[in-house]
Motif scaffolding. Structure first.
Motif, mmCIF file in Angstrom:
data_model
loop_
_atom_site.group_PDB
_atom_site.id
_atom_site.type_symbol
_atom_site.label_atom_id
_atom_site.label_comp_id
_atom_site.label_asym_id
_atom_site.label_seq_id
_atom_site.Cartn_x
_atom_site.Cartn_y
_atom_site.Cartn_z
ATOM 1 N N VAL A 184 -1.963 0.945 -8.029
ATOM 2 C CA VAL A 184 -3.191 0.641 -6.069
ATOM 3 C C VAL A 184 -2.541 0.059 -5.687
ATOM 4 C CG1 VAL A 184 -5.212 0.373 -5.777
ATOM 5 C CG2 VAL A 184 -4.945 1.577 -8.777
ATOM 6 N N ARG A 185 -1.662 -1.314 -5.316
ATOM 7 C CA ARG A 185 -1.236 -1.790 -4.440
ATOM 8 C C ARG A 185 -0.400 -1.533 -3.944
ATOM 9 N NH1 ARG A 185 -0.965 -5.879 -8.231
ATOM 10 N NH2 ARG A 185 1.131 -6.181 -7.759
ATOM 11 N N ARG A 186 0.560 -0.450 -4.180
ATOM 12 C CA ARG A 186 1.348 0.122 -3.973
ATOM 13 C C ARG A 186 1.256 0.966 -3.017
ATOM 14 N NH1 ARG A 186 4.053 -1.576 -8.569
ATOM 15 N NH2 ARG A 186 3.319 1.511 -9.642
ATOM 16 N N ALA A 199 1.327 9.383 -4.046
ATOM 17 C CA ALA A 199 0.976 8.909 -5.544
ATOM 18 C C ALA A 199 2.696 8.248 -6.582
ATOM 19 C CB ALA A 199 1.454 10.125 -6.503
ATOM 20 N N THR A 200 3.403 8.750 -5.150
ATOM 21 C CA THR A 200 4.614 8.580 -5.368
ATOM 22 C C THR A 200 5.655 6.966 -4.756
ATOM 23 O OG1 THR A 200 5.866 10.822 -4.860
ATOM 24 C CG2 THR A 200 7.635 8.895 -4.385
ATOM 25 N N ALA A 201 4.325 6.533 -4.250
ATOM 26 C CA ALA A 201 4.692 4.891 -3.714
ATOM 27 C C ALA A 201 3.871 4.091 -5.167
ATOM 28 C CB ALA A 201 3.340 4.773 -2.700
ATOM 29 N N ARG A 208 -2.927 12.872 -10.414
ATOM 30 C CA ARG A 208 -4.405 12.402 -11.105
ATOM 31 C C ARG A 208 -4.478 11.366 -11.641
ATOM 32 N NH1 ARG A 208 -6.137 16.634 -16.141
ATOM 33 N NH2 ARG A 208 -8.513 15.853 -16.538
ATOM 34 N N ALA A 209 -3.867 10.462 -11.872
ATOM 35 C CA ALA A 209 -3.752 9.655 -12.882
ATOM 36 C C ALA A 209 -3.957 8.019 -11.154
ATOM 37 C CB ALA A 209 -2.157 8.523 -13.227
#
Length: 332
Positions: free
Chosen positions: A229-231, A250-252, A258-259
């Motif tokens: 989440v932070r990234r 999501a890549t970051a 979805r996750a």
């Protein structure tokens, strides 16, 4: 022993360091390559043979190892690094005194963490490859998985990959590492690429093999921790003026879209794109306030700058957050 670079199936940039029938010579060289260890021949000493070869780029070393006779290896704990071992042919029995024991066959993996005492009983002719990662890299990846700020003392079971899908994922990143190390991949000459691939390898290891921590409850593989989440939040804040998608975030975060959505819901009570929208609203508010008294600044101009193509929805969202219309902020 042969000269480096010679040996059975030592491709590309992998150097053969041992090709020998001498037990003492093998023990000395492989002890310096891994960690000091006892090496015993359980079968006919005349049948003993050993091959060891390795190659590396900064952060990762890959190696190949084979014993020709029934052999018992008992190293000291690895201390400064971790090994992911994959059998190519034959079988070994891995024993961690007082903890676990497992027979590992072709295509299967097991992890030797820096702290584990272990013995490996080699069947004649068994061969394996290993991927070596520095302890610091692994323990930072463990902290990222669990949402902690600092490195975490991380250990692994001997159980291997947690599922067939996890095994395929590990095999994929392992194959990429082998291609970069043994071929002419750019990671050998680009520290940036080498660093990215090294950290990606450690992250995939966390998600595909069973992590055990001391004093911290490890999450099951596939569960996204606060670090992801932070990234994603950092990317949203750094590039709020660019056309980011859920896939970009999501890549970051180093996880699936979805996750990441589930992680944002659990930790922040919103969605990744909802968070990005709030960041953009805040930037628009800042620019509107800074534009007071400047006739060249318009609400539409600011809204478009921060990705709000529908002025009606922008005004409604702004009203809901700040309690008044964006034009009032601009007029002062």
């Amino acid at each position: 022993m042969t000269e480096p670079g010679v040996g059975p199936n030592a491709p590309g940039n992998m150097r053969t360091l041992v090709l020998s029938n001498d037990l003492d010579e093998t023990r000395e060289i492989i002890s310096s390559a891994y960690s000091p260890y006892q090496l015993s021949v359980l079968g006919d000493p005349k049948e003993f043979s050993a091959w060891y070869a390795e190659g590396s780029f900064p952060g990762v070393t890959v190696s190949g190892l084979q014993y020709g006779a029934e052999t018992l290896v008992a190293p000291q704990p690895l201390d400064s690094y971790l090994l992911v071992c994959q059998m190519v042919r034959g079988r070994v029995r891995v024993i961690s005194p007082g903890r676990e024991e497992r027979v590992v066959g072709p295509g299967e993996t097991y992890v030797l963490d820096p702290y584990r005492s272990f013995q490996v009983h080699w069947a004649p002719g068994a061969r394996m490859t290993t991927v070596r990662l520095d302890r610091e890299t692994v323990e930072q990846a463990a902290a990222d998985l669990l949402g902690l700020d600092g490195p975490l003392r991380a250990r692994f079971t001997l159980a291997g990959a947690t599922s067939p899908g996890a095994a395929r994922s590990w095999q994929g990143v392992s194959a990429a590492v082998h291609r970069e190390v043994l071929g002419e991949g750019v990671a050998r000459t680009s520290p940036l690429v080498a660093s990215h691939l090294t950290h990606a390898t450690a992250a995939v290891l966390m998600e595909t093999h069973e992590l055990v921590t001391e004093g911290v409850e490890a999450q099951r593989p596939g569960t996204v921790a606060h670090g992801a989440v932070r990234r994603a939040m950092a990317l949203a804040e750094e590039r709020a003026d660019q056309p980011l998608t859920l896939a970009d975030l999501a890549t970051a975060g180093r996880c699936s879209p979805r996750a990441l959505q589930e992680a944002f819901r659990r930790h922040l009570g919103t969605t990744p794109l909802g968070y990005l929208r709030e960041v953009r609203l805040g930037r628009a508010h800042r620019d509107l306030a800074a534009g007071r008294g400047n006739a060249a600044v318009t609400v539409a101009q600011v809204a478009y700058r921060w990705g709000f193509g529908n002025l009606g929805r922008f005004a409604a969202s702004y009203q809901q957050r700040y309690g008044h219309a964006p034009s009032r902020t601009l007029r002062g």
